[in-house]
Enzyme design. Structure first.
Site, PDB file in Angstrom:
ATOM      1  CG  HIS A  84      -0.186  -9.438  -4.495  1.00  0.00           C
ATOM      2  ND1 HIS A  84      -1.265  -8.582  -4.559  1.00  0.00           N
ATOM      3  CD2 HIS A  84       0.865  -8.671  -4.164  1.00  0.00           C
ATOM      4  CE1 HIS A  84      -0.870  -7.361  -4.291  1.00  0.00           C
ATOM      5  NE2 HIS A  84       0.416  -7.372  -4.048  1.00  0.00           N
ATOM      6  CG  ASP A 220      -4.693  -9.253  -4.411  1.00  0.00           C
ATOM      7  OD1 ASP A 220      -4.273 -10.109  -3.625  1.00  0.00           O
ATOM      8  OD2 ASP A 220      -3.961  -8.635  -5.204  1.00  0.00           O
ATOM      9  CB  SER A 653       0.408  -4.954  -1.579  1.00  0.00           C
ATOM     10  OG  SER A 653       0.223  -4.756  -2.932  1.00  0.00           O
TER      11      SER A 653
HETATM   12  N1  ARG Z   1       0.392  -4.869  -9.383  1.00  0.00           N
HETATM   13  C1  ARG Z   1       0.234  -5.286  -8.030  1.00  0.00           C
HETATM   14  C2  ARG Z   1       1.544  -5.059  -7.268  1.00  0.00           C
HETATM   15  O1  ARG Z   1       2.370  -4.344  -7.708  1.00  0.00           O
HETATM   16  C3  ARG Z   1      -0.239  -6.683  -7.918  1.00  0.00           C
HETATM   17  C4  ARG Z   1       0.747  -7.743  -8.285  1.00  0.00           C
HETATM   18  C5  ARG Z   1       0.245  -9.147  -8.105  1.00  0.00           C
HETATM   19  N2  ARG Z   1      -0.696  -9.540  -9.137  1.00  0.00           N
HETATM   20  C6  ARG Z   1      -0.336 -10.043 -10.356  1.00  0.00           C
HETATM   21  N3  ARG Z   1      -1.275 -10.340 -11.203  1.00  0.00           N
HETATM   22  N4  ARG Z   1       0.909 -10.268 -10.684  1.00  0.00           N
HETATM   23  O2  ARG Z   1       2.073  -5.770  -6.472  1.00  0.00           O
HETATM   24  N1  GLU Z   2       0.618  -4.335  -5.775  1.00  0.00           N
HETATM   25  C1  GLU Z   2       1.468  -3.427  -5.066  1.00  0.00           C
HETATM   26  C2  GLU Z   2       2.152  -4.060  -3.868  1.00  0.00           C
HETATM   27  O1  GLU Z   2       2.425  -5.239  -3.872  1.00  0.00           O
HETATM   28  C3  GLU Z   2       0.659  -2.263  -4.643  1.00  0.00           C
HETATM   29  C4  GLU Z   2       0.328  -1.545  -5.844  1.00  0.00           C
HETATM   30  C5  GLU Z   2       1.194  -0.359  -6.039  1.00  0.00           C
HETATM   31  O2  GLU Z   2       2.373  -0.480  -6.390  1.00  0.00           O
HETATM   32  O3  GLU Z   2       0.610   0.699  -5.824  1.00  0.00           O
HETATM   33  O4  GLU Z   2       2.552  -3.393  -2.938  1.00  0.00           O
END
Ligand code: ARG
Ligand code: GLU
Length: 725
Positions: A84, A220, A653
C-alpha cells in the site's frame, strides 16, 4: 529547565515504565532503553542500532516518499516497503493490458525497473540535540506568538550555520510539545525505481474487510531500488544512474519467531497524542470520532452501492474508497478500545495522582499547580469549535463538486500574484485528476446523503443562511435540492472547466458569483474562515502552551516515569515481544497466521478474497521451498503474518520488524482493531502491530513470482528451515 530530558531521565527507575509502550528516539536508546530492551531479549547494543561514528542499523532505514518507511536489503540498494506504500507507483505504471494492480509486476533485470517521478527516499545521517540554541532567549512569560517567532529565528540561524556535506539537508523538529528540539541531517535520493509487486489479491488480500483486523493474511509488500549517480551520490533520474551501494543493508533471518520473542520496529511514525488530558480524550470518544464516522458512513454507503453495481465506477472510486474507509474504520476501533480500557477514567486517575504528588512539593506546586485544570478548561472551551470543524471539513472534503469550486476560487485569488503560473498548473493537474475518477451521479448522491447530517448536526450558528434558504426553496427535500444544484452546474463540465483554467477563466469566475452550489460552498467557507478558524487558532495556541507546560511538569513531578515524545514523523524505535491477545471475554488470538488461513478465506472471484491460481497450486503441492515451517504435529506450513506489542502508528507502514539480533523478520503494515487507540492511549494488553512474515515475502518473490534473482542480492542470516514453535 532544559536538562530534564537528558541523560538523567534514563537512569530513573526502569521498572515502572509500562512494558513495551513508546516510540523512542534512536539517539537516546543507550541512556533510556538499552537495559530494558536487553532484559526483553535483545542481543545487540543500542550503538548497533544508532551510532554517529560508525555504521549502524539506522543506515539501512529510509523515510519512503515522506509517508511510509522502507528498509535497504541488498548491496545494490534494494528497498522493501508495503504494497500500500508502493501502490501509487504501481497504479501509475498500470494500464488495461499491463494491469500491474491486478497481476503484479516483476522486473526481470535492471533495465526493466520502472522510474517514479515524484518518489524519493531519505536517510538520516545524524540527529543532534539543539534545544539550547533553539530555545535561546525564550522565557515562560512570552506570548505564544512571540515565542514562536523567536524560535523560528533561532532555527533559521542554526540552519544557516550548520555545516552540511554535499547532498545533505537539515531540518529541526520540536519534541515533548516544544520543550526539546532536535536537528536532523538527511540525505535524499530521488531516482527510485519499482522492482516488483505482488498482485493485489496477495498484496492487499482481504482489502477493506480485513483492514485493521487480526487474524490477517495479507502479503503487504513491494520492492523498489535506489539509484545513484556513478559516484554513488544522490542524482536526479537518469538512464545512466546505477544501483546505489548503501552504507548498510539489513540481514534477513528465516528463523521465524515464537511467543515472547523480542522484536523492534524502526521507522517514521507520523503522529500520536499520548499526553492529552482526560477532557480531550473524552471529546475524541464522545464527539469528534463519532461525528467524523457518521459523515463517512453516509459517503461510503453511497460509494459502495455504486461500486457494487458498476465495474467502471468500482475502478474510479476504489482508491478514494480505500482512503476514506481507512481512517473511518480506525476511528471505530479507537472508540471501542478507549471505551473498553476505560481510557478516560485512567487518565483521570493519572491526573489525580499527578496533582497529589504535585502538592507534595511547594515549589513545584507553585509552578504547575493550575496547569492541568487550565488545560482541561481550555479543552472544554474548544469543544464546540472542534466539532464544528469536523462537520465542516468532513462534509466539504467528501463532496467533490465543492472541491472543484474551492479550487477555482483559490486560482482566482492567485490572479495577478507572482505565483500564479505555478498555482494554475497545480490546479489544472489536480482538477484533471479529479474528473478522471469522478461521477456526477455518485457525487450528487453523496451531496444528498451528507447535507442532512450537516443541516441537522451542525450548530445553528454555523449553518450559513444560503443553506437554510436553499433548503426551504427545494421543499426541504434533499434529493430535489441535489438535483437542482447538479443538473445545470458549469463546474460539472470538465471540458469547460479545464479549458477555462488553461486559457480564460472569466466565465468560471462569473459562475462563482451566480451558480447556486458556488454560493453555498463559498458562504460556508467564509463563515468557517471568519468565525471558526480564528477561534480555533486562538484556543489551540493556548492549548499548545499548556500542553508544553504540562509535559514539563510531568517530567519534574513523575520522576520515576520514562517519557517518550509523541510521534512527529521523525525516526523512532519501538520494541516489544511477539504475543497474541485477548480482545474480549472468551476470545483469544494467536500470534501468527499461515497460508492455510488464506485458503480458508478464499472466495473464488471475490473482489477482496480471491486467491491467484498459482498461489493455490503452490499451496496444494506445499511447494514452500526453504520458507515453510514444520510444526510439532508433523504439519508443514507457510507462515504469512504475525503480531507483537510494538507501539506503532501511521507512517510505520513498511517499517522493518527486527529480531533480537537486529535481523529482518517481517515488514510492519497495520495494527489490530481493538488496539488502534494506541495513538492516544497505549494499553499493553490489546495493542498489537501487524507484520507480514519475511518468509512469506521471500516465498512470494521466489516461488510465486519467479524473481529468485532478487534473493541472490540479499543476505540471509540463517538458511534452512526455521520454525514457529
Ligand atoms: N490500515 C493500514 C494503514 O493504516 C493499511 C491501509 C491499506 N490497506 C487497505 N486495505 N486500505 O495504512
Ligand atoms: N497502515 C499504516 C500505515 O500506512 C500502519 C498501520 C498503523 O497505523 O499502525 O502507516
Amino acid at each position: 529547565m532544559k536538562k530534564i530530558f537528558g541523560l538523567a531521565a534514563g537512569l530513573m527507575c526502569m521498572g515502572l515504565a509500562k512494558a513495551d509502550e513508546g516510540m523512542w528516539l534512536p539517539q537516546l536508546l543507550e541512556s533510556l532503553n538499552e537495559q530494558r530492551m536487553q532484559q526483553l531479549g535483545m542481543k545487540i547494543t543500542a550503538k548497533d542500532i544508532y551510532d554517529i561514528n560508525k555504521g549502524s542499523l539506522k543506515d539501512a532505514i529510509v523515510n519512503f516518499g515522506g509517508f511510509c518507511t522502507g528498509e535497504v536489503v541488498s548491496e545494490k540498494g534494494l528497498v522493501l516497503t508495503n504494497h500500500h506504500c508502493g501502490f501509487g507507483s504501481i497504479q501509475r505504471h498500470a494500464t488495461l493490458d499491463k494491469n500491474y494492480i491486478r497481476d503484479g509486476f516483476w522486473a526481470r533485470n535492471l533495465a526493466e525497473e520502472l522510474p517514479n517521478e515524484d518518489l524519493f527516499v531519505t536517510f538520516i545521517v545524524r540527529i543532534d540535540d539543539v534545544s539550547d540554541r533553539v530555545l535561546k532567549g525564550v522565557n515562560l512569560a512570552m506570548e505564544e506568538r512571540d515565542r514562536q517567532s523567536m524560535i523560528d529565528r533561532n532555527i533559521n540561524e542554526l540552519k544557516r550555520t550548520t555545516v552540511l556535506g554535499d547532498f545533505e539537508n537539515a531540518f529541526v523538529s520540536p519534541f515533548f510539545e516544544g520543550n526539546k528540539y532536535y536537528l536532523f541531517v538527511t540525505e535524499t535520493f530521488k531516482d527510485i525505481r519499482l522492482v516488483g509487486a505482488p498482485p493485489s489479491s496477495i498484496g492487499n488480500f482481504g482489502q477493506d474487510s480485513d483492514n485493521w483486523m487480526w487474524p490477517r493474511h495479507t502479503g503487504d509488500f513491494s520492492v523498489f531500488r535506489i539509484y545513484a549517480g556513478k559516484d554513488n551520490r544522490p542524482a536526479a533520474y537518469s538512464p545512466d544512474n546505477v544501483p546505489y551501494v548503501p552504507k548498510r543493508a539489513l540481514t534477513i533471518s528465516l528463523q521465524g519467531m515464537k511467543q515472547d520473542d523480542f522484536t523492534m520496529i524502526f521507522g517514521f511514525p507520523g503522529r500520536t497524542s499520548e499526553y492529552l488530558p482526560s477532557e480531550a480524550v473524552r471529546q475524541i470518544v464522545e464527539l469528534n470520532d463519532p461525528a467524523k464516522i457518521l459523515i463517512r458512513d453516509k459517503a461510503l454507503g453511497v460509494m459502495k452501492n455504486y461500486m457494487r453495481a458498476d465495474e467502471e465506477l468500482k475502478i474510479k472510486y476504489a482508491s478514494k474508497y480505500a482512503g476514506i474507509s481507512n481512517a473511518w474504520k480506525k476511528w471505530q476501533g479507537e472508540i471501542l478500545g478507549l471505551t473498553r480500557t476505560g481510557a478516560v477514567q485512567k487518565k483521570q486517575l493519572y491526573e489525580t495522582d499527578f496533582q497529589k504528588r504535585l502538592q507534595a512539593s511547594e515549589s513545584l506546586y507553585k509552578k504547575y499547580g493550575n496547569v492541568l485544570q487550565e488545560l482541561n478548561d481550555v479543552y472544554k472551551e474548544i469543544a464546540p469549535y472542534g466539532l464544528t470543524r469536523d462537520y465542516y471539513l468532513e462534509t466539504i472534503s467528501k463532496i467533490e463538486l465543492f472541491g472543484i469550486i474551492n479550487r477555482l476560487r483559490a486560482l482566482q485569488a492567485a490572479t495577478g500574484k507572482p505565483g500564479y503560473g505555478k498555482e494554475q498548473s497545480a490546479q489544472l493537474e489536480k482538477l484533471t485528476e479529479l474528473y478522471k475518477n469522478f461521477s456526477t451521479e455518485v457525487d450528487r448522491e453523496i451531496f444528498a446523503a451528507l447535507l442532512p447530517v450537516y443541516m441537522e448536526k451542525q450548530q445553528a450558528a454555523y449553518i450559513v443562511p444560503v443553506a437554510k434558504r436553499q433548503f426551504e426553496q427545494y421543499g426541504k427535500d434533499y434529493q430535489r435540492w441535489a438535483a437542482a444544484l447538479y443538473d445545470h452546474s458549469i463546474f460539472l463540465d470538465p471540458a469547460k472547466v479545464l479549458d477555462g483554467v488553461r486559457s480564460d477563466p472569466r466565465e468560471l469566475y462569473r459562475a462563482l458569483e451566480t451558480d447556486p452550489t458556488a454560493l453555498l460552498v463559498l458562504a460556508m467557507a467564509d463563515l468557517y474562515n471568519n468565525e471558526v478558524t480564528p477561534k480555533l487558532n486562538e484556543l489551540q495556541a493556548r492549548i499548545n502552551g499548556l500542553q508544553r507546560k504540562y509535559m514539563q511538569a510531568q517530567t519534574e513531578v513523575l520522576t520515576d516515569k520514562k517519557i517518550y515524545p509523541d510521534a512527529n514523523s521523525t525516526m523512532r524505535v519501538g520494541f516489544g515481544k511477539v504475543d497474541g491477545y485477548h480482545p474480549a471475554d472468551g476470545v483469544s488470538y494467536g500470534y501468527s497466521t499461515y497460508l492455510d488461513g488464506v485458503m480458508e478465506k478464499y472466495i473464488p472471484g471475490d473482489y477482496e478474497f480471491d486467491v491467484p491460481e498459482k498461489l493455490r497450486r503452490l499451496y496444494m503441492k506445499k511447494d514452500y521451498g526453504r520458507y515453510g515451517v514444520h510444526d510439532a504435529s508433523g504439519g508443514y506450513r507457510m507462515p504469512v503474518c504475525f503480531i507483537a506489542s510494538n507501539h506503532t502508528t501511521g507512517g510505520n507502514s513498511g517499517s522493518p520488524a527486527l529480531d533480537a539480533n537486529g535481523n529482518l523478520i517481517g515488514i510492519n503494515f497495520d495494527r489490530v482493531w481493538e488496539g488502534t487507540m494506541s495513538d492516544i492511549h497505549y494499553d499493553a494488553s490489546i495493542c498489537r502491530n501487524i507484520m507480514v512474515d519475511i518468509r512469506y515475502v521471500l516465498f512470494i518473490i521466489d516461488k510465486y513470482a519467479g524473481a529468485g534473482h532478487l534473493l541472490k542480492e540479499m543476505k540471509l542470516a540463517v538458511t534452512g528451515t526455521g520454525n514457529n514453535l
